[in-house]
Design a protein around this motif. Structure first.
Motif, short mmCIF file in Angstrom:
data_model
loop_
_atom_site.label_atom_id
_atom_site.label_comp_id
_atom_site.label_asym_id
_atom_site.label_seq_id
_atom_site.Cartn_x
_atom_site.Cartn_y
_atom_site.Cartn_z
N ALA A 15 -1.81 -43.00 2.05
CA ALA A 15 -2.28 -42.84 3.66
C ALA A 15 -2.39 -41.29 3.76
CB ALA A 15 -0.95 -43.34 4.39
N ASP A 16 -2.08 -40.45 2.88
CA ASP A 16 -2.19 -38.96 3.21
C ASP A 16 -3.54 -38.61 3.20
OD1 ASP A 16 -1.06 -36.56 3.79
OD2 ASP A 16 -1.63 -35.91 1.60
N ALA A 17 -4.70 -39.24 2.49
CA ALA A 17 -5.85 -38.86 2.42
C ALA A 17 -6.46 -39.11 3.85
CB ALA A 17 -6.55 -40.05 1.39
N ARG A 18 -5.98 -40.30 4.51
CA ARG A 18 -6.52 -40.26 6.08
C ARG A 18 -6.20 -39.01 6.81
NH1 ARG A 18 -10.03 -42.48 9.46
NH2 ARG A 18 -9.12 -42.54 11.58
N ILE A 19 -4.87 -38.54 6.85
CA ILE A 19 -4.68 -37.17 7.52
C ILE A 19 -5.32 -36.10 7.18
CG2 ILE A 19 -2.57 -35.63 7.78
CD1 ILE A 19 -0.69 -38.12 7.40
N ASP A 20 -5.48 -35.87 5.56
CA ASP A 20 -6.46 -34.84 5.29
C ASP A 20 -7.82 -34.98 5.98
OD1 ASP A 20 -4.23 -34.24 3.99
OD2 ASP A 20 -5.04 -34.76 1.85
N PHE A 21 -8.24 -36.23 5.94
CA PHE A 21 -9.91 -36.53 6.55
C PHE A 21 -9.83 -36.21 7.86
CE2 PHE A 21 -12.40 -39.48 8.87
CZ PHE A 21 -13.69 -38.86 8.32
N LEU A 22 -8.74 -36.51 8.76
CA LEU A 22 -9.00 -36.34 10.01
C LEU A 22 -8.67 -34.84 10.39
CD1 LEU A 22 -6.55 -39.38 11.58
CD2 LEU A 22 -9.15 -39.09 12.09
N GLN A 23 -7.94 -34.15 9.71
CA GLN A 23 -7.69 -32.82 9.69
C GLN A 23 -9.09 -32.12 9.60
OE1 GLN A 23 -6.25 -30.39 6.72
NE2 GLN A 23 -6.25 -28.34 8.12
N ASN A 24 -9.75 -32.29 8.34
CA ASN A 24 -10.98 -31.95 8.33
C ASN A 24 -11.91 -32.23 9.25
OD1 ASN A 24 -10.91 -30.60 5.87
ND2 ASN A 24 -11.09 -32.31 4.85
N ASP A 25 -11.94 -33.49 10.09
CA ASP A 25 -12.98 -34.02 10.99
C ASP A 25 -12.59 -32.91 12.43
OD1 ASP A 25 -15.00 -36.04 11.82
OD2 ASP A 25 -13.24 -36.19 13.44
N LEU A 26 -11.37 -33.02 12.59
CA LEU A 26 -10.95 -31.86 13.60
C LEU A 26 -11.50 -30.78 13.52
CD1 LEU A 26 -7.57 -32.17 15.44
CD2 LEU A 26 -8.50 -29.89 14.79
N MET A 65 -2.81 -25.90 14.59
CA MET A 65 -1.80 -26.81 14.61
C MET A 65 -2.20 -28.18 13.64
SD MET A 65 -0.71 -27.17 18.51
CE MET A 65 -2.06 -26.86 19.30
N SER A 66 -3.39 -28.24 13.40
CA SER A 66 -4.00 -29.06 12.42
C SER A 66 -3.58 -28.91 11.18
CB SER A 66 -5.46 -29.53 12.50
OG SER A 66 -6.31 -28.48 11.94
N ALA A 67 -3.51 -27.53 10.74
CA ALA A 67 -3.07 -27.24 9.41
C ALA A 67 -1.64 -27.37 9.07
CB ALA A 67 -3.56 -25.63 9.22
N SER A 68 -0.78 -27.06 10.14
CA SER A 68 0.78 -27.34 10.13
C SER A 68 0.90 -28.92 10.05
CB SER A 68 1.23 -27.07 11.08
OG SER A 68 1.46 -25.44 11.43
N LEU A 69 0.22 -30.00 10.54
CA LEU A 69 0.23 -31.12 10.69
C LEU A 69 -0.13 -31.71 9.29
CD1 LEU A 69 -0.91 -32.04 14.34
CD2 LEU A 69 1.44 -32.40 13.35
#
Lengths: 219, 219
Positions: free
Chosen positions: A48-59, A86-90
């Motif tokens: 599931a971590d890939a989804r977080i990475d994807f969303l960070q890039n998208d944001l 904040m997205s980088a920290s998250l």
């Protein structure tokens, strides 16, 4: 034009909240996998971590588009730049949850943490989960009382983190070197998670007040 | 106007190079303090980290002013946003050098690393120092061949980091639990330093080529 711009800013804020919710889910499940030696759950967190990475890039791309196309100033600009940070920290908090899950997977079917430290790690995890939930709440409500709660939780995490090293150095520590390594790393992951949480909270505080609060801790 | 703007962009680039040079100095001295059990040098590194933090803040404020006042677009915008991110990674590398120095101070007058791992840690430190120097060079020259060198160095760091855990798990490991903790943390600091270095290198590569290179490692 102004309306579109506000909608875009709002969208960035929503995406930040979504990432923060996913991070909470990640640390909750990682901890369950970790304490329960549940390899399937660990696997789920890792995937599931890939989804977080994807969303960070998208944001981040969305934020950069807003910078390019709208040329925001003053508090809007601060909000966009703050969101990038904040997205980088998250994203990093998501990585740390993944690391906890990876330790669980590595040691399966054994548990990572010896019985003598179970209570300490339970408290560490509970505090990390609390911080993660409160960040989502803070992003939604901008209620600055939460910042203080997050900082207090992190202060307690730092104490617990130090107590882990105390336990390892005590004469009655009889675990294997591998376990010592795992305990050291796990404690460090939980501790870093809290630090990143504080970092997000301080950024929200800055966005709301315009005042940069000096760091009250070193790590 | 355009000329002022270019001068400001140039200034941001220069400040990034300055921070990178200070990070190199920090990791070099931290390693000397660490291998030589030199508490005064360790103290110097710890104190000097405040300067890196100050410069990062200064760079970030400058970058945000440029965003607000100049509304840069296209490659200039990418350069500014990239600088904000690179400064965060460099600041973190400074923190990691400080952590290495703090371990040296904590264990003084003893050495942190047992003799059996001296060679491994020497190589880890040498690679971190190389990466740090090459980042400064990369920021100055934008010579993308350096990115590959940095990635190779980091791959070797990851191998060495794993080998440290191998050594600790081996039946002949006879160090105290405290030493096991120190070795684990020190290895992790050197390993994270390399990861942040790769992250800076990838950002420079992105600025030069406009292409985002997928991450080839997980951490």
């Amino acid at each position: 034009m102004r309306k579109v711009f506000q909608a875009e800013l709002h969208q960035v804020g929503e995406e930040l909240i979504e990432i923060s919710s996913l991070v909470t889910e990640a640390i909750e499940k990682a901890n369950q996998a970790f304490t329960g030696a549940d390899v399937e759950l660990a696997q789920e967190v890792i995937a599931a971590d890939a989804r977080i990475d994807f969303l960070q890039n998208d944001l981040d791309e969305r934020a950069i588009d807003i910078l390019a196309l709208q040329g925001p100033v003053a508090s809007d600009l601060r909000m966009i730049v703050g969101s990038l940070r904040m997205s980088a920290s998250l994203e990093r908090m998501g990585d740390l949850a993944r690391h906890v899950a990876q330790l669980a997977r590595l040691r399966f079917p054994a548990k990572v943490i010896p019985a003598s430290l179970t209570a300490t790690f339970d408290e560490l995890a509970t505090l990390d989960i609390q911080i993660s939930r409160q960040i989502t709440e803070l992003l939604e409500s901008r209620e600055l009382g939460l910042v203080t709660d997050i900082q207090s939780a992190n202060a307690r995490i730092n104490e617990l983190h130090r107590s882990v090293f105390g336990a390892i150095s005590a004469p009655d520590w009889s675990e294997t070197p591998s376990t010592t390594v795992d305990v050291t790393l796990a404690s460090r992951y939980f501790e870093r998670f809290g630090d990143h949480g504080v970092s997000v909270a301080r950024k929200v505080s800055y966005l709301v007040t315009g005042q940069w609060q000096p760091e009250s801790f070193t790590n």
